[in-house]
Structures are given as structure tokens and as C-alpha cells.
Design a protein around this motif. Structure first.
Motif, PDB file in Angstrom:
ATOM      1  N   PRO A  93       8.735   4.503   3.237  1.00  0.00           N
ATOM      2  CA  PRO A  93       7.517   3.863   2.795  1.00  0.00           C
ATOM      3  C   PRO A  93       6.553   4.837   3.237  1.00  0.00           C
ATOM      4  N   LEU A  94       5.524   5.166   2.367  1.00  0.00           N
ATOM      5  CA  LEU A  94       4.464   6.232   2.712  1.00  0.00           C
ATOM      6  C   LEU A  94       3.324   5.861   2.247  1.00  0.00           C
ATOM      7  N   ALA A  95       2.203   5.639   2.968  1.00  0.00           N
ATOM      8  CA  ALA A  95       0.801   5.367   2.453  1.00  0.00           C
ATOM      9  C   ALA A  95       0.308   6.942   2.137  1.00  0.00           C
ATOM     10  N   PRO A  96      -0.707   6.943   1.225  1.00  0.00           N
ATOM     11  CA  PRO A  96      -1.343   8.128   0.745  1.00  0.00           C
ATOM     12  C   PRO A  96      -1.742   9.187   1.828  1.00  0.00           C
ATOM     13  N   GLU A  97      -2.226   8.770   2.582  1.00  0.00           N
ATOM     14  CA  GLU A  97      -2.508   9.697   3.844  1.00  0.00           C
ATOM     15  C   GLU A  97      -1.385  10.294   4.690  1.00  0.00           C
ATOM     16  N   GLU A  98      -0.137   9.531   4.464  1.00  0.00           N
ATOM     17  CA  GLU A  98       0.868   9.979   5.230  1.00  0.00           C
ATOM     18  C   GLU A  98       1.932  11.090   4.231  1.00  0.00           C
ATOM     19  N   PHE A  99       1.622  11.160   3.027  1.00  0.00           N
ATOM     20  CA  PHE A  99       2.383  11.692   2.170  1.00  0.00           C
ATOM     21  C   PHE A  99       2.554  13.160   2.537  1.00  0.00           C
ATOM     22  N   GLU A 100       1.493  13.922   2.278  1.00  0.00           N
ATOM     23  CA  GLU A 100       1.466  15.288   2.322  1.00  0.00           C
ATOM     24  C   GLU A 100       1.811  15.890   3.818  1.00  0.00           C
ATOM     25  N   PRO A 101       1.229  15.293   4.820  1.00  0.00           N
ATOM     26  CA  PRO A 101       1.931  15.376   6.226  1.00  0.00           C
ATOM     27  C   PRO A 101       3.243  15.431   6.475  1.00  0.00           C
ATOM     28  N   ARG A 102       3.944  14.445   5.874  1.00  0.00           N
ATOM     29  CA  ARG A 102       5.414  14.331   6.057  1.00  0.00           C
ATOM     30  C   ARG A 102       6.077  15.241   5.160  1.00  0.00           C
ATOM     31  N   VAL A 103       5.459  15.589   4.014  1.00  0.00           N
ATOM     32  CA  VAL A 103       6.143  16.435   3.356  1.00  0.00           C
ATOM     33  C   VAL A 103       6.211  18.088   4.003  1.00  0.00           C
ATOM     34  N   HIS A 104       5.152  18.274   4.451  1.00  0.00           N
ATOM     35  CA  HIS A 104       5.004  19.614   5.353  1.00  0.00           C
ATOM     36  C   HIS A 104       5.907  19.563   6.629  1.00  0.00           C
ATOM     37  N   GLN A 105       6.071  18.314   7.363  1.00  0.00           N
ATOM     38  CA  GLN A 105       6.644  18.204   8.310  1.00  0.00           C
ATOM     39  C   GLN A 105       8.364  18.641   8.135  1.00  0.00           C
ATOM     40  N   ARG A 109       0.835  -1.288  -0.087  1.00  0.00           N
ATOM     41  CA  ARG A 109       0.003  -0.133  -0.149  1.00  0.00           C
ATOM     42  C   ARG A 109       0.855   1.283  -0.009  1.00  0.00           C
ATOM     43  N   TYR A 110       2.103   0.980  -0.030  1.00  0.00           N
ATOM     44  CA  TYR A 110       3.085   2.367   0.116  1.00  0.00           C
ATOM     45  C   TYR A 110       3.693   2.468  -0.989  1.00  0.00           C
ATOM     46  N   ARG A 111       4.292   3.736  -1.075  1.00  0.00           N
ATOM     47  CA  ARG A 111       5.296   4.135  -2.308  1.00  0.00           C
ATOM     48  C   ARG A 111       6.591   4.537  -1.399  1.00  0.00           C
ATOM     49  N   LEU A 112       7.627   4.392  -2.048  1.00  0.00           N
ATOM     50  CA  LEU A 112       9.033   4.724  -1.542  1.00  0.00           C
ATOM     51  C   LEU A 112       9.067   6.228  -1.823  1.00  0.00           C
ATOM     52  N   VAL A 113       9.348   7.024  -0.784  1.00  0.00           N
ATOM     53  CA  VAL A 113       9.592   8.459  -1.139  1.00  0.00           C
ATOM     54  C   VAL A 113      10.831   8.759  -0.343  1.00  0.00           C
ATOM     55  N   HIS A 114      11.698   9.704  -1.203  1.00  0.00           N
ATOM     56  CA  HIS A 114      12.981  10.095  -1.088  1.00  0.00           C
ATOM     57  C   HIS A 114      12.827  11.547  -0.519  1.00  0.00           C
ATOM     58  N   PHE A 115      13.257  11.902   0.938  1.00  0.00           N
ATOM     59  CA  PHE A 115      13.260  13.429   1.079  1.00  0.00           C
ATOM     60  C   PHE A 115      14.713  13.550   1.093  1.00  0.00           C
TER      61      PHE A 115
END
Length: 76
Positions: free
Chosen positions: A34-46, A21-27
């Protein structure tokens, strides 16, 4: 295709996979997560409070922008 804009990306989202259910996201400066859709934007903003997650120059998707694999509660 690599361009000079790649160096401006703060966030990179890896290829779409169907086995999770996750996509790997590199910051930038923080590595891959690994982030789920509902985690993506909050993590970007964090990590980058002033970053617009819809800015294609700063947030680059390998494929299928804003799509995540189908997942239903109760699945592994």
C-alpha cells in the motif's frame, strides 16, 4: 483487456479506492504494497532505478492513472 504488454509490466497499480489514502501497488518480484502518492515514485526508483514511472508499458494502472483517494492530515 489483457495484452502481451502485461508481461512487460514491472509495476501494477490496483483499482482506485475511496476508503484509504493508499493504492495497492504490485512490484514484480516484490509483491503488493500500500503506497501513498508521495511514496510511489521513490519506491519505484528504489526497486527499479532505471524505470520511468510514466512509462505505460512498464507501469500499468487499473484505472485513474496518477490519482489517489482524497486524504487530509488528521484523517484515519
Amino acid at each position: 483487456m489483457e495484452t502481451n504488454s502485461t508481461s512487460n509490466a514491472l509495476v501494477e497499480v490496483a483499482e482506485f479506492g475511496t476508503d484509504s489514502r493508499y493504492r495497492l501497488v504490485h512490484f514484480e518480484g516484490h509483491g503488493w504494497e500500500p503506497l501513498a502518492p508521495e511514496e510511489f515514485e521513490p519506491r519505484v526508483h528504489q526497486l527499479f532505478p532505471d524505470l520511468d514511472p510514466h512509462d505505460p508499458q512498464r507501469v500499468q494502472w487499473a484505472d485513474h492513472p496518477w490519482e489517489w483517494p482524497a486524504w487530509h492530515p488528521g484523517e484515519a
